[in-house]
Design a protein around this motif. Structure first.
Motif, PDB file in Angstrom:
ATOM      1  N   SER A 280       1.045  -1.526  -0.417  1.00  0.00           N
ATOM      2  CA  SER A 280      -0.201   0.131   0.591  1.00  0.00           C
ATOM      3  C   SER A 280       1.072   1.597  -0.100  1.00  0.00           C
TER       4      SER A 280
ATOM      5  N   ALA B 178      -4.919   5.099  -3.115  1.00  0.00           N
ATOM      6  CA  ALA B 178      -6.389   5.075  -2.820  1.00  0.00           C
ATOM      7  C   ALA B 178      -7.299   4.414  -4.858  1.00  0.00           C
ATOM      8  N   THR B 179      -8.022   3.262  -3.902  1.00  0.00           N
ATOM      9  CA  THR B 179      -8.220   2.409  -5.009  1.00  0.00           C
ATOM     10  C   THR B 179     -10.454   2.715  -5.263  1.00  0.00           C
TER      11      THR B 179
ATOM     12  N   ALA C 179     -14.253   0.562  -0.053  1.00  0.00           N
ATOM     13  CA  ALA C 179     -13.748   1.734   0.085  1.00  0.00           C
ATOM     14  C   ALA C 179     -14.899   2.688  -0.166  1.00  0.00           C
TER      15      ALA C 179
ATOM     16  N   LEU D 163     -15.526   5.220   2.656  1.00  0.00           N
ATOM     17  CA  LEU D 163     -14.804   6.530   2.816  1.00  0.00           C
ATOM     18  C   LEU D 163     -16.589   7.840   2.647  1.00  0.00           C
TER      19      LEU D 163
ATOM     20  N   GLN E 260     -13.510  10.035  -0.518  1.00  0.00           N
ATOM     21  CA  GLN E 260     -13.484   9.634  -2.548  1.00  0.00           C
ATOM     22  C   GLN E 260     -12.882  10.784  -2.522  1.00  0.00           C
TER      23      GLN E 260
ATOM     24  N   PHE F 172      -9.556  11.899  -0.841  1.00  0.00           N
ATOM     25  CA  PHE F 172      -7.961  10.813  -1.493  1.00  0.00           C
ATOM     26  C   PHE F 172      -8.064  11.710  -2.665  1.00  0.00           C
TER      27      PHE F 172
ATOM     28  N   THR G 239      -4.186  12.971  -4.513  1.00  0.00           N
ATOM     29  CA  THR G 239      -3.623  12.153  -5.481  1.00  0.00           C
ATOM     30  C   THR G 239      -2.742  13.082  -6.769  1.00  0.00           C
TER      31      THR G 239
ATOM     32  N   MET H  41      -9.489   8.522  -7.801  1.00  0.00           N
ATOM     33  CA  MET H  41      -8.835   6.889  -7.678  1.00  0.00           C
ATOM     34  C   MET H  41      -8.724   5.957  -8.521  1.00  0.00           C
TER      35      MET H  41
ATOM     36  N   ASP I 277      -0.306   4.259  -8.180  1.00  0.00           N
ATOM     37  CA  ASP I 277      -0.792   4.943  -6.535  1.00  0.00           C
ATOM     38  C   ASP I 277      -1.090   6.656  -6.927  1.00  0.00           C
TER      39      ASP I 277
END
Length: 244
Positions: A137, A182-183, A188, A192, A197, A200, A204, A209, A238
């Motif tokens: 991760s 974050a996927t 998730a 989340l 979401q 995150f 990124t 995501m 990622d």
């Protein structure tokens, strides 16, 4: 011909999320896939979707007897295994000051102990050219607020690959880590919510995501001979989250 034609794969946590996406991609590439997870109904639904070259075994990675049943089923039907994707291990948050011994035990039983025995129990069935893939991760590199135990466990998983690459010298079995950021898995999304979401995604560099299929595609690369000169490596998928 697919890149995994004739290969036998085991995927833990294979009924949902990244595991399911990887299983679908492996099947498309020609592999025979055993998916492993805790919920029989979800396993059955995923196998129905994957088709005749998939099987399901119910159990927990933290239970050695369950893992023995998994590999007994693999041996009975296929005789050997070429690919092990040790993917099981959803994380749950508890901030410093709230962490309990039970939370730490549960996290490390799944992420570390589960990974160790998923791999160790597969070795008698693996031959030259085998590929072991561990799910890491981005949190194992950067840390993540309220995810102390999970982040630490994923840092441990990264080190397992380095150690096992040494232990596996001379076997031609490779071991690598696939580290998502974050996927947008079912878990998730539920954990989340919409606002989480978005948060995150904003952290990124790619501003979104990952879709599980994007992680599954990289798992297929690590499983195939396309990555034949890779071992002890970590592949970050990622969106740049842990790279900047």
């Amino acid at each position: 011909m697919g890149k995994l034609e004739g290969k036998v794969a085991v995927i833990t946590g294979g009924a949902t999320g990244i595991g399911r996406a990887a299983a679908k991609r492996f099947v498309e590439e020609g592999a025979f896939v055993f998916i492993y997870g805790r919920r029989q109904d979800v396993l059955d639904a995923t196998v129905a979707e994957l088709g005749p070259t998939a099987r399901a075994v119910q159990g927990s990675v933290s239970d050695e007897a369950d893992l023995d049943r998994l590999y007994a089923a693999v041996k009975a039907e296929r005789g050997s295994v070429d690919i092990v994707f040790a993917n099981a291990g959803p994380g749950s948050p508890l901030a410093l000051g709230q962490i309990t011994a039970e939370h730490v035990d549960e996290t490390f039983d799944t992420e570390v102990k589960g990974t160790i025995f998923t791999v160790q129990k597969a070795l008698p069935l693996m031959g030259k050219g085998g590929s072991i893939i561990l799910t890491g991760s981005s949190a194992g590199t950067t840390g993540a607020p309220a995810f102390s135990a999970y982040s630490a466990s994923k840092a441990a998983v990264r080190n397992l690959a380095r150690t096992w690459a040494e232990d596996l010298k001379g076997t031609d079995i490779r071991v690598n880590v696939l580290s998502p950021g974050a996927t947008a898995t079912e878990l998730a999304k539920e954990a989340l919510g919409e606002e989480g979401q978005k948060a995150f995604a904003a952290m990124t560099p790619l501003q979104r995501m990952a879709d599980p299929t994007e992680i599954g595609a990289v798992a297929a690369f690590l499983a195939s001979s396309d990555s034949s000169f890779m071992t002890a490596s970590e592949v970050a998928v990622d969106g740049g989250l842990a790279q900047l």
